[in-house]
Design a protein around this motif. Structure first.
Motif, PDB file in Angstrom:
ATOM      1  N   SER A  72       0.828  -1.211   0.000  1.00  0.00           N
ATOM      2  CA  SER A  72       0.000   0.000   0.000  1.00  0.00           C
ATOM      3  C   SER A  72       0.860   1.257   0.000  1.00  0.00           C
ATOM      4  O   SER A  72       1.916   1.299   0.628  1.00  0.00           O
ATOM      5  CB  SER A  72      -0.915   0.019   1.223  1.00  0.00           C
ATOM      6  OG  SER A  72      -1.883  -0.988   1.111  1.00  0.00           O
ATOM      7  N   TYR A  73       0.354   2.264  -0.681  1.00  0.00           N
ATOM      8  CA  TYR A  73       1.019   3.567  -0.765  1.00  0.00           C
ATOM      9  C   TYR A  73      -0.014   4.651  -0.508  1.00  0.00           C
ATOM     10  O   TYR A  73      -1.207   4.456  -0.748  1.00  0.00           O
ATOM     11  CB  TYR A  73       1.642   3.778  -2.146  1.00  0.00           C
ATOM     12  CG  TYR A  73       2.656   2.733  -2.522  1.00  0.00           C
ATOM     13  CD1 TYR A  73       3.983   2.864  -2.133  1.00  0.00           C
ATOM     14  CD2 TYR A  73       2.282   1.619  -3.258  1.00  0.00           C
ATOM     15  CE1 TYR A  73       4.920   1.896  -2.467  1.00  0.00           C
ATOM     16  CE2 TYR A  73       3.211   0.648  -3.603  1.00  0.00           C
ATOM     17  CZ  TYR A  73       4.523   0.790  -3.206  1.00  0.00           C
ATOM     18  OH  TYR A  73       5.449  -0.170  -3.537  1.00  0.00           O
ATOM     19  N   GLU A  74       0.451   5.795  -0.046  1.00  0.00           N
ATOM     20  CA  GLU A  74      -0.414   6.951   0.141  1.00  0.00           C
ATOM     21  C   GLU A  74       0.191   8.146  -0.573  1.00  0.00           C
ATOM     22  O   GLU A  74       1.402   8.343  -0.548  1.00  0.00           O
ATOM     23  CB  GLU A  74      -0.557   7.308   1.631  1.00  0.00           C
ATOM     24  CG  GLU A  74      -1.524   6.442   2.367  1.00  0.00           C
ATOM     25  CD  GLU A  74      -1.777   6.928   3.793  1.00  0.00           C
ATOM     26  OE1 GLU A  74      -1.500   8.114   4.114  1.00  0.00           O
ATOM     27  OE2 GLU A  74      -2.252   6.106   4.585  1.00  0.00           O
ATOM     28  N   ILE A  75      -0.671   8.909  -1.208  1.00  0.00           N
ATOM     29  CA  ILE A  75      -0.240  10.151  -1.850  1.00  0.00           C
ATOM     30  C   ILE A  75      -1.199  11.265  -1.457  1.00  0.00           C
ATOM     31  O   ILE A  75      -2.325  11.017  -1.034  1.00  0.00           O
ATOM     32  CB  ILE A  75      -0.184  10.041  -3.395  1.00  0.00           C
ATOM     33  CG1 ILE A  75      -1.568   9.671  -3.970  1.00  0.00           C
ATOM     34  CG2 ILE A  75       0.893   9.092  -3.843  1.00  0.00           C
ATOM     35  CD1 ILE A  75      -1.679   9.852  -5.466  1.00  0.00           C
ATOM     36  N   LEU A  76      -0.724  12.466  -1.621  1.00  0.00           N
ATOM     37  CA  LEU A  76      -1.546  13.645  -1.421  1.00  0.00           C
ATOM     38  C   LEU A  76      -1.990  14.103  -2.802  1.00  0.00           C
ATOM     39  O   LEU A  76      -1.153  14.421  -3.651  1.00  0.00           O
ATOM     40  CB  LEU A  76      -0.719  14.724  -0.725  1.00  0.00           C
ATOM     41  CG  LEU A  76      -1.438  15.935  -0.166  1.00  0.00           C
ATOM     42  CD1 LEU A  76      -2.512  15.519   0.839  1.00  0.00           C
ATOM     43  CD2 LEU A  76      -0.438  16.866   0.483  1.00  0.00           C
TER      44      LEU A  76
END
Length: 140
Positions: A72-76
């Protein structure tokens, strides 16, 4: 003096068009080279605007989670469109060689569009000054 104004308007227009074209080319390359997946908006955050550092303005930005290869990855996200809320899904483009580099597909060309429109406004101003000067209606 009028020639300096016209020169300044021309230079600003050229810079804005150059930024617009470079941004468009960069976005096109991402669309071709990046892979696509679906992300989920985790939350919407309020962040101080970087465009107006001296002012107390803020923008709403989505925090998006996406999964590639089981990780999993998170971006703005770059922009928060009206009606976006936590739990909604959105298209993400990510670098297959470095999946942590992801961008929202929606609104990808906004920088190109905005700089081109502002460049056009400066070009129109240049034309108006040139015509009014030629007609003798303005003098410096």
């Amino acid at each position: 003096m009028v020639h300096l104004i016209m020169l300044a308007l021309g230079i600003v227009s050229a810079i804005l068009y150059t930024v617009s074209i470079c941004s468009y080319i960069g976005d096109r390359k991402k669309r071709r080279a990046y892979s696509r997946c679906t992300g989920t908006i985790l939350r919407i955050i309020k962040q101080r605007s970087k465009l107006h550092p001296g002012e107390n303005r803020s923008v709403l930005l989505p925090v998006i989670s996406y999964t590639v290869g089981g990780k999993s990855y998170e971006i703005l996200g770059g922009t928060c469109k009206k009606g976006m809320e936590a739990g909604q899904q959105t298209a993400i483009l990510y670098d297959p060689e470095e999946p942590s580099k992801g961008v929202m597909d929606q609104g990808m060309y906004m920088v190109s569009i905005i700089t081109a429109v502002v460049g056009l406004a400066f070009t129109v101003a240049l034309i108006v000054v040139a015509v009014l000067t030629h007609m003798g209606l303005i003098r410096f």
